[in-house]
Design an enzyme around this catalytic site. Structure first.
Site, PDB file in Angstrom:
ATOM      1  N   ARG A  66       3.982 -11.206  -6.895  1.00 54.00           N
ATOM      2  CA  ARG A  66       5.136 -10.807  -7.694  1.00 54.00           C
ATOM      3  C   ARG A  66       6.338 -11.671  -7.325  1.00 54.00           C
ATOM      4  O   ARG A  66       6.517 -12.045  -6.170  1.00 54.00           O
ATOM      5  CB  ARG A  66       5.501  -9.342  -7.428  1.00 54.00           C
ATOM      6  CG  ARG A  66       4.579  -8.328  -8.018  1.00 54.00           C
ATOM      7  CD  ARG A  66       5.254  -6.941  -8.050  1.00 54.00           C
ATOM      8  NE  ARG A  66       6.130  -6.725  -6.907  1.00 54.00           N
ATOM      9  CZ  ARG A  66       5.769  -6.200  -5.738  1.00 54.00           C
ATOM     10  NH1 ARG A  66       4.532  -5.850  -5.564  1.00 54.00           N
ATOM     11  NH2 ARG A  66       6.618  -6.032  -4.761  1.00 54.00           N
ATOM     12  N   GLY A 113      -1.160 -11.152 -11.385  1.00 52.35           N
ATOM     13  CA  GLY A 113      -0.887  -9.768 -10.975  1.00 52.35           C
ATOM     14  C   GLY A 113       0.148  -9.047 -11.810  1.00 52.35           C
ATOM     15  O   GLY A 113       0.140  -9.097 -13.041  1.00 52.35           O
ATOM     16  N   LYS A 119       3.115  -2.547 -12.991  1.00 50.94           N
ATOM     17  CA  LYS A 119       4.451  -2.240 -12.476  1.00 50.94           C
ATOM     18  C   LYS A 119       5.507  -2.249 -13.577  1.00 50.94           C
ATOM     19  O   LYS A 119       6.438  -1.448 -13.561  1.00 50.94           O
ATOM     20  CB  LYS A 119       4.848  -3.246 -11.387  1.00 50.94           C
ATOM     21  CG  LYS A 119       3.839  -3.428 -10.272  1.00 50.94           C
ATOM     22  CD  LYS A 119       3.596  -2.195  -9.446  1.00 50.94           C
ATOM     23  CE  LYS A 119       2.794  -2.545  -8.201  1.00 50.94           C
ATOM     24  NZ  LYS A 119       2.391  -1.363  -7.423  1.00 50.94           N
ATOM     25  N   SER A 134       4.834  -1.503   1.308  1.00 46.87           N
ATOM     26  CA  SER A 134       3.653  -2.347   1.480  1.00 46.87           C
ATOM     27  C   SER A 134       3.264  -2.431   2.946  1.00 46.87           C
ATOM     28  O   SER A 134       4.103  -2.285   3.843  1.00 46.87           O
ATOM     29  CB  SER A 134       3.924  -3.749   0.927  1.00 46.87           C
ATOM     30  OG  SER A 134       5.016  -4.333   1.599  1.00 46.87           O
ATOM     31  N   CYS A 156       1.463  -0.437   4.754  1.00 48.12           N
ATOM     32  CA  CYS A 156       1.517   0.817   5.507  1.00 48.12           C
ATOM     33  C   CYS A 156       0.286   1.692   5.303  1.00 48.12           C
ATOM     34  O   CYS A 156       0.304   2.881   5.611  1.00 48.12           O
ATOM     35  CB  CYS A 156       2.778   1.598   5.133  1.00 48.12           C
ATOM     36  SG  CYS A 156       4.306   0.832   5.703  1.00 48.12           S
ATOM     37  N   ASN A 165      -5.773   2.698   1.975  1.00 46.16           N
ATOM     38  CA  ASN A 165      -6.679   3.288   2.961  1.00 46.16           C
ATOM     39  C   ASN A 165      -6.570   4.811   2.966  1.00 46.16           C
ATOM     40  O   ASN A 165      -7.576   5.524   3.090  1.00 46.16           O
ATOM     41  CB  ASN A 165      -6.385   2.744   4.361  1.00 46.16           C
ATOM     42  CG  ASN A 165      -6.859   1.314   4.535  1.00 46.16           C
ATOM     43  OD1 ASN A 165      -7.577   0.781   3.696  1.00 46.16           O
ATOM     44  ND2 ASN A 165      -6.456   0.678   5.617  1.00 46.16           N
ATOM     45  N   ASP A 217      -2.120   4.020  -6.474  1.00 44.77           N
ATOM     46  CA  ASP A 217      -0.905   3.201  -6.545  1.00 44.77           C
ATOM     47  C   ASP A 217       0.240   3.837  -7.325  1.00 44.77           C
ATOM     48  O   ASP A 217       1.382   3.732  -6.912  1.00 44.77           O
ATOM     49  CB  ASP A 217      -1.247   1.842  -7.165  1.00 44.77           C
ATOM     50  CG  ASP A 217      -0.135   0.821  -7.003  1.00 44.77           C
ATOM     51  OD1 ASP A 217       0.437   0.742  -5.896  1.00 44.77           O
ATOM     52  OD2 ASP A 217       0.185   0.112  -7.977  1.00 44.77           O
ATOM     53  N   ARG A 242      -6.511 -10.652  -4.178  1.00 43.92           N
ATOM     54  CA  ARG A 242      -6.707  -9.345  -4.805  1.00 43.92           C
ATOM     55  C   ARG A 242      -8.124  -9.134  -5.317  1.00 43.92           C
ATOM     56  O   ARG A 242      -8.850 -10.083  -5.583  1.00 43.92           O
ATOM     57  CB  ARG A 242      -5.748  -9.212  -6.001  1.00 43.92           C
ATOM     58  CG  ARG A 242      -4.269  -9.240  -5.622  1.00 43.92           C
ATOM     59  CD  ARG A 242      -3.817  -7.930  -5.080  1.00 43.92           C
ATOM     60  NE  ARG A 242      -2.428  -7.930  -4.629  1.00 43.92           N
ATOM     61  CZ  ARG A 242      -1.685  -6.834  -4.527  1.00 43.92           C
ATOM     62  NH1 ARG A 242      -2.197  -5.656  -4.840  1.00 43.92           N
ATOM     63  NH2 ARG A 242      -0.446  -6.907  -4.085  1.00 43.92           N
ATOM     64  N   ARG A 285       6.313   1.992   8.377  1.00 38.97           N
ATOM     65  CA  ARG A 285       5.786   1.385   9.600  1.00 38.97           C
ATOM     66  C   ARG A 285       6.926   1.320  10.620  1.00 38.97           C
ATOM     67  O   ARG A 285       7.767   0.434  10.586  1.00 38.97           O
ATOM     68  CB  ARG A 285       5.251  -0.020   9.280  1.00 38.97           C
ATOM     69  CG  ARG A 285       4.629  -0.746  10.467  1.00 38.97           C
ATOM     70  CD  ARG A 285       4.113  -2.120  10.063  1.00 38.97           C
ATOM     71  NE  ARG A 285       2.847  -2.042   9.348  1.00 38.97           N
ATOM     72  CZ  ARG A 285       1.650  -2.130   9.918  1.00 38.97           C
ATOM     73  NH1 ARG A 285       1.548  -2.288  11.227  1.00 38.97           N
ATOM     74  NH2 ARG A 285       0.557  -2.059   9.191  1.00 38.97           N
ATOM     75  N   ASP A 310      -8.875   9.246  11.235  1.00 37.12           N
ATOM     76  CA  ASP A 310      -8.251  10.332  11.987  1.00 37.12           C
ATOM     77  C   ASP A 310      -6.935  10.797  11.368  1.00 37.12           C
ATOM     78  O   ASP A 310      -6.386  11.827  11.782  1.00 37.12           O
ATOM     79  CB  ASP A 310      -8.034   9.905  13.442  1.00 37.12           C
ATOM     80  CG  ASP A 310      -9.324   9.961  14.248  1.00 37.12           C
ATOM     81  OD1 ASP A 310      -9.993  11.010  14.203  1.00 37.12           O
ATOM     82  OD2 ASP A 310      -9.673   8.954  14.891  1.00 37.12           O
TER      83      ASP A 310
END
Length: 620
Positions: free
Chosen positions: A81, A233, A241, A283, A285, A289, A312, A404, A435, A530
């Site tokens: 981007r 993208g 976006k 991003s 962080c 996942n 997302d 990507r 983070r 976890d």
């Protein structure tokens, strides 16, 4: 023509008068050699992939390893981007706000009209009817993108409902033959895109045509998107976006719903109770996942299950049942490849086994893909993302850091049964995070909606001088929407605060931080699967099953109420380090938060100013 079957007598396969007029205007402006209307069929996919393989834009991967999958390589100047070339064009500068690039709409259109003039010469213009969100959802948005990139057509087929059925729906809404709950019935959002590389007769084409002169422009008042110069993208897939966040956030503000940069995750307890949460992270962080989290064996054996609605973007609205409901407007994943593996995200890996487009990753000698972090040992030899020979000791990355994969969501093993439910799913928790190596505990809960909005408005991630060329500090990214909000950020905070008036049963707010470090610089929390332990505490708090410990910053878990069973080496002392509250660090945090508030002060809701003062008072 891309459609099968009868063609309208004037060779335009639509009865929608406004769409016909707009496509005519765009054709006259961009002067393509031909125009194709996309139907979204497998035959169209096969024809366009063959076309791009022949041009060298795509490489067909080994069908035994990756059926119906392809590798694309962009030019080094077109890999991500371009936030500095992204504009919100409103009548007044303050409507866009200080965090967005701005230009007056008439001036921008005059400038871009010159650039789009003749921009598709020597190329085909593809007309892509698409819908963001389940088509029967009241929030669904139909767009039509014209583009001179077949690569964009293929990616849009994965990322949105696309093709003949969407055009049929738009026509039926417009002529009144179909009653629809969709806001904006019969209308479409026009999306103009060109790679900005016209071809003269006989001129050899590039395998990745683009221009160094890039503009990604949004006109909120007229609900238009114009994108010039990039084929990559979010710059080129305008449903993502551009429409689903920047334009949709303006629509949402006017119609009392929310367009958010959030995952949607389902958590089912051993008792069979399903709880849905949304989460917003900047991003890097761990957002994808978390969306695709697999319960650790202990949890799976106990009967916990996880499902994904979206990874997302979330569109949320006050449902007639009094709760906040959410849909995922996308139908695919446009995920970052490097770092993704069967160790870190097995669900993502299973989602991209076939029918996937990979961009800017490495190509192995046996026709498969590879990127940093995919395997513990790198291949002895491959072709890197720039098409050059690569070995582990060559000193270059095999894949670009922003490489990507575009994979269909329907292939995800944990896709939620209600992921295409037009009524959405009811949201019990809104989670923010960043983070942070210190200050922020592993998890805490906001006192109320207003406090939760304040937590989201001030969230951020630690930066380093090496990462951004500036002094280290916290980069504020409110609700992870800093690059994606389509109007004044302070007005966006107002909208969040106002939304509570429309919801009877309010979701709970939480903040998490997987990245807190010990004095020796090692992570205190194991993360990955976890994180399910944190999610369990969040779910139980939402249902009132466990108490919380009131502290100056919010409600936190007590050690005995937090599941650490089977967590090797994680004793009470380590838990206390994860949850540590340091008043001096929080005083510095409040000062740092003030920098963003000063930038937005002219329109900043006083409620957030007061929340900051309350927090400061609690620290004394």
């Amino acid at each position: 023509m891309g459609f099968n079957g009868p063609v309208m007598k004037d060779n335009l396969p639509t009865t929608h008068q406004a769409l016909r007029k707009w496509v005519d205007e765009m054709t006259a402006l961009c002067t393509p050699d031909s125009v194709e209307w996309c139907d979204g069929s497998q035959a169209e996919w096969d024809r366009l992939t063959e076309l791009l393989v022949g041009k060298g834009t795509l490489t067909r991967l080994n069908p035994d390893k990756r059926p119906n999958s392809f590798l694309a390589r962009s030019t080094p100047s077109d890999v991500a981007r371009v936030e500095d070339r992204t504009y919100i064009c409103t009548r007044r500068r303050d409507q866009a706000g200080p965090t967005n690039n701005w230009m007056q709409p008439d001036e921008m259109k005059k400038l871009l009209t010159g650039k789009f003039s003749g921009s598709m010469k020597g190329r085909t213009m593809y007309v892509i009817p698409f819908c963001m969100g389940p088509m029967d959802s009241p929030l669904a948005k139909i767009g039509v993108q014209v583009t001179d990139s077949a690569y964009v057509v293929l990616n849009m087929r994965i990322m949105a409902h696309m093709g003949r059925h969407v055009l049929d729906r738009l026509e039926q809404e417009a002529d009144g033959s179909l009653k629809s709950k969709r806001d904006g019935v019969g209308r479409f959002i026009p999306c103009l895109h060109s790679v900005g590389a016209p071809l003269e007769p006989g001129q050899k084409d590039s395998t990745w045509p683009c221009s160094d002169d890039k503009y990604i422009v949004h006109f909120p008042d007229t609900r238009e998107i114009w994108s010039f110069g990039s084929g990559y993208g979010g710059n080129a897939l305008l449903g993502k976006k551009c429409l689903a966040l920047r334009i949709a956030s303006n629509i949402a503000r006017e119609h009392n719903w929310m367009a958010e940069h959030m995952l949607i995750l389902g958590l089912e307890s051993p008792e069979g109770v399903k709880t849905y949460v949304t989460a917003a992270f900047p991003s890097a962080c761990g957002k994808t996942n978390l969306a695709m989290i697999v319960p650790p064996k202990q949890y799976a054996d106990a009967g916990w299950k996880t499902t994904i609605v979206g990874d997302d973007i979330a569109w949320l609205w006050p449902h007639e049942d009094g709760r906040l409901h959410a849909i995922n407007p996308e139908t695919g994943y446009f995920g970052v490849a490097p770092g993704t593996s069967y160790d870190t995200n097995p669900i993502a890996m299973e989602s991209m086994t076939e029918n996937t487009i990979f961009t800017n990753v490495g190509l192995t000698v046996d026709g498969d893909i590879w990127w940093e972090g995919l395997t513990k040992e790198p291949p002895a030899h491959l072709i890197d993302w720039q098409g050059q020979d690569w070995t582990p000791d060559c000193g270059r990355k095999a894949a670009h850091p922003n490489a990507r994969f575009t994979a269909p969501a329907r292939q995800c093993p944990t896709i939620d049964p209600d992921w295409q439910n037009p009524e959405g799913v009811p949201i019990s928790a809104i989670v923010f995070g960043g983070r942070r190596p210190n200050t922020m505990p592993l998890v805490y809960q906001a006192f109320n909606w207003s406090h939760g909005v304040y937590i989201g408005a001030t969230m951020g991630s630690e930066t380093t001088a090496a990462a951004i060329g500036l002094a280290g500090g916290v980069r504020r990214d409110p609700m992870a929407m800093l690059p994606f909000i389509g109007y004044n950020m302070a007005g966006y905070f107002h909208h969040w605060l106002e939304m509570r008036r429309h919801i009877t049963h309010l979701p709970r707010f939480f903040h998490v931080n997987w990245f807190r470090k010990d004095d020796d610089g090692s992570f205190l929390w194991p993360g990955y699967g976890d994180n399910m332990r944190v999610l369990e505490w969040i779910v139980k708090r939402c249902h009132g099953d466990i108490p919380g410990h009131e502290r100056q910053i919010g409600w936190t878990p007590e050690y005995q109420d937090f599941n650490t069973e089977g967590l090797e080496g994680f004793d009470r002392e380590r838990f206390e380090k994860c949850m540590a509250f340091n008043p001096e660090e929080w005083k510095a945090e409040i000062l740092s938060q003030g920098e963003l508030f000063l930038k937005l002060y002219d329109h900043l809701p006083k409620e957030l100013v007061f929340q900051r003062e309350l927090l400061a008072a609690r620290l004394v």
